[in-house]
Design an enzyme around this catalytic site. Structure first.
Site, PDB file in Angstrom:
ATOM      1  N   VAL A 216       0.830  -1.214   0.000  1.00  0.00           N
ATOM      2  CA  VAL A 216       0.000   0.000   0.000  1.00  0.00           C
ATOM      3  C   VAL A 216       0.865   1.265   0.000  1.00  0.00           C
ATOM      4  O   VAL A 216       0.492   2.285  -0.580  1.00  0.00           O
ATOM      5  CB  VAL A 216      -0.946  -0.005   1.243  1.00  0.00           C
ATOM      6  CG1 VAL A 216      -1.713   1.300   1.360  1.00  0.00           C
ATOM      7  CG2 VAL A 216      -1.908  -1.170   1.172  1.00  0.00           C
TER       8      VAL A 216
ATOM      9  N   GLU B  46     -16.560  -8.066  -1.557  1.00  0.00           N
ATOM     10  CA  GLU B  46     -16.080  -9.387  -2.007  1.00  0.00           C
ATOM     11  C   GLU B  46     -16.527 -10.526  -1.089  1.00  0.00           C
ATOM     12  O   GLU B  46     -16.943 -11.595  -1.541  1.00  0.00           O
ATOM     13  CB  GLU B  46     -14.542  -9.362  -2.086  1.00  0.00           C
ATOM     14  CG  GLU B  46     -13.917 -10.647  -2.595  1.00  0.00           C
ATOM     15  CD  GLU B  46     -14.319 -10.972  -4.019  1.00  0.00           C
ATOM     16  OE1 GLU B  46     -13.892 -10.260  -4.928  1.00  0.00           O
ATOM     17  OE2 GLU B  46     -15.074 -11.952  -4.224  1.00  0.00           O
TER      18      GLU B  46
ATOM     19  N   GLY C 108     -17.343 -16.380   0.764  1.00  0.00           N
ATOM     20  CA  GLY C 108     -16.277 -16.187   1.758  1.00  0.00           C
ATOM     21  C   GLY C 108     -14.900 -15.861   1.185  1.00  0.00           C
ATOM     22  O   GLY C 108     -14.620 -14.723   0.821  1.00  0.00           O
TER      23      GLY C 108
ATOM     24  N   GLU D 160     -24.938 -19.284   9.860  1.00  0.00           N
ATOM     25  CA  GLU D 160     -25.352 -17.979  10.355  1.00  0.00           C
ATOM     26  C   GLU D 160     -25.928 -18.160  11.765  1.00  0.00           C
ATOM     27  O   GLU D 160     -26.302 -19.280  12.150  1.00  0.00           O
ATOM     28  CB  GLU D 160     -26.438 -17.395   9.448  1.00  0.00           C
ATOM     29  CG  GLU D 160     -25.991 -17.168   8.012  1.00  0.00           C
ATOM     30  CD  GLU D 160     -24.932 -16.094   7.870  1.00  0.00           C
ATOM     31  OE1 GLU D 160     -25.080 -15.011   8.432  1.00  0.00           O
ATOM     32  OE2 GLU D 160     -23.934 -16.360   7.188  1.00  0.00           O
TER      33      GLU D 160
ATOM     34  N   LYS E 158     -26.903 -14.535  -2.211  1.00  0.00           N
ATOM     35  CA  LYS E 158     -25.637 -14.593  -2.954  1.00  0.00           C
ATOM     36  C   LYS E 158     -25.884 -14.738  -4.463  1.00  0.00           C
ATOM     37  O   LYS E 158     -25.195 -14.114  -5.273  1.00  0.00           O
ATOM     38  CB  LYS E 158     -24.790 -15.756  -2.439  1.00  0.00           C
ATOM     39  CG  LYS E 158     -24.271 -15.518  -1.017  1.00  0.00           C
ATOM     40  CD  LYS E 158     -23.709 -16.790  -0.413  1.00  0.00           C
ATOM     41  CE  LYS E 158     -23.180 -16.554   0.991  1.00  0.00           C
ATOM     42  NZ  LYS E 158     -22.855 -17.809   1.694  1.00  0.00           N
TER      43      LYS E 158
HETATM   44  P1  NAP Z   1     -20.923 -12.956  14.157  1.00  0.00           P
HETATM   45  O1  NAP Z   1     -19.855 -13.924  14.468  1.00  0.00           O
HETATM   46  O2  NAP Z   1     -22.296 -13.219  14.672  1.00  0.00           O
HETATM   47  O3  NAP Z   1     -20.433 -11.512  14.658  1.00  0.00           O
HETATM   48  C1  NAP Z   1     -21.236 -10.380  14.614  1.00  0.00           C
HETATM   49  C2  NAP Z   1     -20.532  -9.250  15.339  1.00  0.00           C
HETATM   50  O4  NAP Z   1     -21.271  -8.059  15.137  1.00  0.00           O
HETATM   51  C3  NAP Z   1     -20.403  -9.447  16.846  1.00  0.00           C
HETATM   52  O5  NAP Z   1     -19.152  -8.999  17.285  1.00  0.00           O
HETATM   53  C4  NAP Z   1     -21.500  -8.560  17.416  1.00  0.00           C
HETATM   54  O6  NAP Z   1     -21.180  -8.010  18.686  1.00  0.00           O
HETATM   55  C5  NAP Z   1     -21.559  -7.449  16.394  1.00  0.00           C
HETATM   56  N1  NAP Z   1     -22.901  -6.882  16.270  1.00  0.00           N
HETATM   57  C6  NAP Z   1     -24.022  -7.461  15.798  1.00  0.00           C
HETATM   58  N2  NAP Z   1     -25.054  -6.598  15.821  1.00  0.00           N
HETATM   59  C7  NAP Z   1     -24.575  -5.445  16.334  1.00  0.00           C
HETATM   60  C8  NAP Z   1     -25.151  -4.205  16.610  1.00  0.00           C
HETATM   61  N3  NAP Z   1     -26.444  -3.936  16.398  1.00  0.00           N
HETATM   62  N4  NAP Z   1     -24.361  -3.239  17.124  1.00  0.00           N
HETATM   63  C9  NAP Z   1     -23.046  -3.471  17.380  1.00  0.00           C
HETATM   64  N5  NAP Z   1     -22.443  -4.641  17.115  1.00  0.00           N
HETATM   65  C10 NAP Z   1     -23.193  -5.621  16.608  1.00  0.00           C
HETATM   66  O7  NAP Z   1     -21.097 -12.769  12.582  1.00  0.00           O
HETATM   67  P2  NAP Z   1     -20.077 -13.221  11.414  1.00  0.00           P
HETATM   68  O8  NAP Z   1     -20.224 -14.679  11.169  1.00  0.00           O
HETATM   69  O9  NAP Z   1     -18.742 -12.662  11.694  1.00  0.00           O
HETATM   70  O10 NAP Z   1     -20.732 -12.504  10.147  1.00  0.00           O
HETATM   71  C11 NAP Z   1     -20.567 -11.127   9.914  1.00  0.00           C
HETATM   72  C12 NAP Z   1     -21.025 -10.799   8.497  1.00  0.00           C
HETATM   73  O11 NAP Z   1     -20.204 -11.511   7.572  1.00  0.00           O
HETATM   74  C13 NAP Z   1     -22.454 -11.232   8.181  1.00  0.00           C
HETATM   75  O12 NAP Z   1     -23.015 -10.316   7.276  1.00  0.00           O
HETATM   76  C14 NAP Z   1     -22.263 -12.587   7.500  1.00  0.00           C
HETATM   77  O13 NAP Z   1     -23.329 -12.934   6.647  1.00  0.00           O
HETATM   78  C15 NAP Z   1     -20.997 -12.319   6.712  1.00  0.00           C
HETATM   79  N6  NAP Z   1     -20.214 -13.496   6.338  1.00  0.00           N
HETATM   80  C16 NAP Z   1     -19.880 -14.415   7.301  1.00  0.00           C
HETATM   81  C17 NAP Z   1     -19.083 -15.496   6.943  1.00  0.00           C
HETATM   82  C18 NAP Z   1     -18.666 -16.513   7.963  1.00  0.00           C
HETATM   83  O14 NAP Z   1     -17.898 -17.402   7.624  1.00  0.00           O
HETATM   84  N7  NAP Z   1     -19.099 -16.428   9.210  1.00  0.00           N
HETATM   85  C19 NAP Z   1     -18.653 -15.644   5.612  1.00  0.00           C
HETATM   86  C20 NAP Z   1     -18.998 -14.669   4.662  1.00  0.00           C
HETATM   87  C21 NAP Z   1     -19.778 -13.589   5.049  1.00  0.00           C
HETATM   88  P3  NAP Z   1     -20.985  -8.916  20.013  1.00  0.00           P
HETATM   89  O15 NAP Z   1     -19.747  -9.731  19.745  1.00  0.00           O
HETATM   90  O16 NAP Z   1     -20.803  -7.969  21.147  1.00  0.00           O
HETATM   91  O17 NAP Z   1     -22.212  -9.757  20.101  1.00  0.00           O
HETATM   92  N1  HSE Z   2     -23.325 -19.102   6.527  1.00  0.00           N
HETATM   93  C1  HSE Z   2     -22.656 -18.944   5.290  1.00  0.00           C
HETATM   94  C2  HSE Z   2     -22.407 -20.281   4.640  1.00  0.00           C
HETATM   95  C3  HSE Z   2     -21.310 -18.300   5.467  1.00  0.00           C
HETATM   96  O1  HSE Z   2     -22.640 -21.306   5.266  1.00  0.00           O
HETATM   97  O2  HSE Z   2     -21.986 -20.301   3.483  1.00  0.00           O
HETATM   98  C4  HSE Z   2     -21.369 -16.866   5.226  1.00  0.00           C
HETATM   99  O3  HSE Z   2     -21.615 -16.585   3.888  1.00  0.00           O
END
Ligand code: NAP
Ligand code: HSE
Length: 427
Positions: A34, A130, A135, A191, A206
């Site tokens: 960067v 992205e 993922g 999720e 998606k």
């Molecule tokens: P997660 O583990 O449930 O984490 C969500 C985080 O957001 C937590 O730290 C939570 O706080 C915080 N949060 C939620 N609502 C909030 C609010 N209203 N105000 C402030 N903080 C808030 O979720 P994740 O799996 O990381 O997913 C995050 C995003 O990435 C989602 O859109 C998901 O669809 C996407 N995604 C996930 C994956 C995957 O592999 N998991 C892959 C691709 C995309 P606390 O910790 O204090 O509860």
């Molecule tokens: N919950 C999703 C999956 C991961 O199982 O593919 C975030 O996109």
């Protein structure tokens, strides 16, 4: 010359922690590319006292979104909270305050993508997403850049890791559905509410995002036909296996002479199809295009580090442009509003329980014939006393004729139940 690009992360769960880990552990690698340091200056969470998997300095944490949105020093807001609200409002506010945005939120992008990208363009800002599809697989960048000059005709995708993990466990190890789902949740793939995964909503979001980029059209999420995997049984997996097919939750999107057809449903796929070999939490997208032909993108569709890498790469791409002083644009690629195909033809696998007596098969076949449904094969799978299990495979047929035939068959006195109907994709 800028020495620092300041970033705030909203959400410190699976993806937030993965992103932070990459930005901190690979700091030198990133600075070298960067030409400036990327510094995380705030992290928004719901509960600042919660024990985190990854250590970060206490002073970074806040539960007040305005500490980020109203801070003029922050260049890039990274939304990793999930859900439609407050994520959508925070993204819009960040753009209104002149901040570039990175998000992994497929629900927000599928439902509000055009509004967000328009707002970003109005304010000469970048909006990168992205990680919202597949993922760790760089599919959006490939569609937006490498394939931007080609005409895409069909996109087929295994775009949900949780359901692919469950179906793989069910087919390879004979696991029960509930047990495989629990494992997927423990591994951080599913999720928070697994309904989004198992009922196909996540995959539908998606496919809507991929279709809007691939076919350059706004996609109405309500037009994406959706069915999940909660009704897929061990028996269908077993019978499919005997027929040379594997069951996948498949997104299929087509541009048929300027009209779109987008669906997500369990599909019987021939074992020799490249997508049939995609196992576990892996995702893959298979593309047909006029110039390039067939392409497949494959890799981990979920998980902390893989998804965190896609987010970190988006942050880095924006940071590079900030440092170079480039004019920024998001360039929404969905610049048309295409209509939808009224009805597409498909083949169907149908398993039914019938009374075991002479003439039953002929009676059912006649109903199929009356509705113009041609049968490719029929198998009598099991006979127990006066009951028999029959599997029918149809040739390609319009869905409404097929459904009418099934309705008439269900009312026959020789039919006990229609146990399952699964689309067959065999070309
Ligand atoms: P997660 O583990 O449930 O984490 C969500 C985080 O957001 C937590 O730290 C939570 O706080 C915080 N949060 C939620 N609502 C909030 C609010 N209203 N105000 C402030 N903080 C808030 O979720 P994740 O799996 O990381 O997913 C995050 C995003 O990435 C989602 O859109 C998901 O669809 C996407 N995604 C996930 C994956 C995957 O592999 N998991 C892959 C691709 C995309 P606390 O910790 O204090 O509860
Ligand atoms: N919950 C999703 C999956 C991961 O199982 O593919 C975030 O996109």
């Amino acid at each position: 010359m800028r020495e620092k690009v300041k970033v705030a992360i909203m959400g410190f769960g699976t993806v937030g922690t993965g992103t932070y880990k990459i930005l901190t552990e690979n700091r030198e690698l990133i600075v070298n590319q960067v030409g400036a340091d990327i510094e995380v200056v705030k992290i928004l969470v719901r509960d600042i006292n919660k024990k985190r998997q990854i250590e970060a300095p206490e002073y970074l944490f806040t539960s007040d979104a305005d500490d980020i949105l109203e801070n003029p020093e922050i260049d890039i807001v990274v939304e990793l909270m999930g859900g439609l609200e407050p994520a959508y409002s925070y993204i819009m506010k960040a753009l209104e305050r002149g901040k570039h945005v990175v998000t992994a939120n497929k629900e927000v992008m599928a439902k509000k993508g055009r509004d967000i990208l328009t707002k970003a363009d109005e304010n000469s800002l970048r909006l990168c997403f992205e990680a919202s599809v597949c993922g760790g697989v760089p599919i959006i960048r490939a569609l937006k850049n490498s394939l931007a000059t080609d005409r895409i005709t069909k996109i087929m995708g295994i775009v949900n890791g949780t359901t692919n993990y469950i179906l793989t466990k069910m087919s390879q190890e004979g696991s029960e559905y509930e047990e495989a789902l629990r494992e997927a949740q423990a591994l951080g793939y599913a999720e928070a509410d697994p309904t989004a995964d198992v009922e196909g909503y996540d995959a539908a979001y998606k496919m809507a995002i991929l279709s809007s980029i691939g076919f350059h059209s706004k996609v109405d999420i309500d037009k994406v036909k959706r069915e999940g995997i909660s009704k897929v049984s061990q028996l269908d997996i077993e019978y499919g296996n005997e027929l040379g097919w594997t069951i996948k939750l498949l997104g299929i999107a087509q541009d048929v002479e300027g009209k779109l057809d987008i669906s997500v449903s369990p599909v019987m796929l021939p074992k020799q199809h490249p997508l049939a070999g995609v196992m576990g939490v892996n995702n893959a997208v298979f593309i047909n295009s006029e110039a390039v032909g067939e392409l497949m993108f494959y890799g981990p569709g979920a998980g902390q580090m893989a998804t965190g890498n896609s987010v970190a790469a988006d942050i880095m791409a924006i940071a590079k442009q900030i440092v170079m002083g480039n004019k920024m644009q998001s360039n929404c690629s969905c610049f048309t509003d295409k209509d939808y195909v009224e009805e597409l033809k498909a083949g169907y696998y149908t398993r039914m329980n019938v009374i075991n007596k002479p003439g039953v098969l002929a009676k059912i076949a006649a109903v199929f014939g009356n509705f113009g449904v041609s049968i490719e094969s029929v198998l009598q799978k099991k006979t127990e006393g006066d009951k028999a299990e029959i599997v029918w495979i149809t040739a390609k047929v319009g869905e409404s004729s097929f459904r009418k035939a099934i309705e008439a068959i269900e009312s026959l006195d020789v039919v006990n139940s229609i146990s399952s109907i699964i689309r067959v994709e065999n070309n």
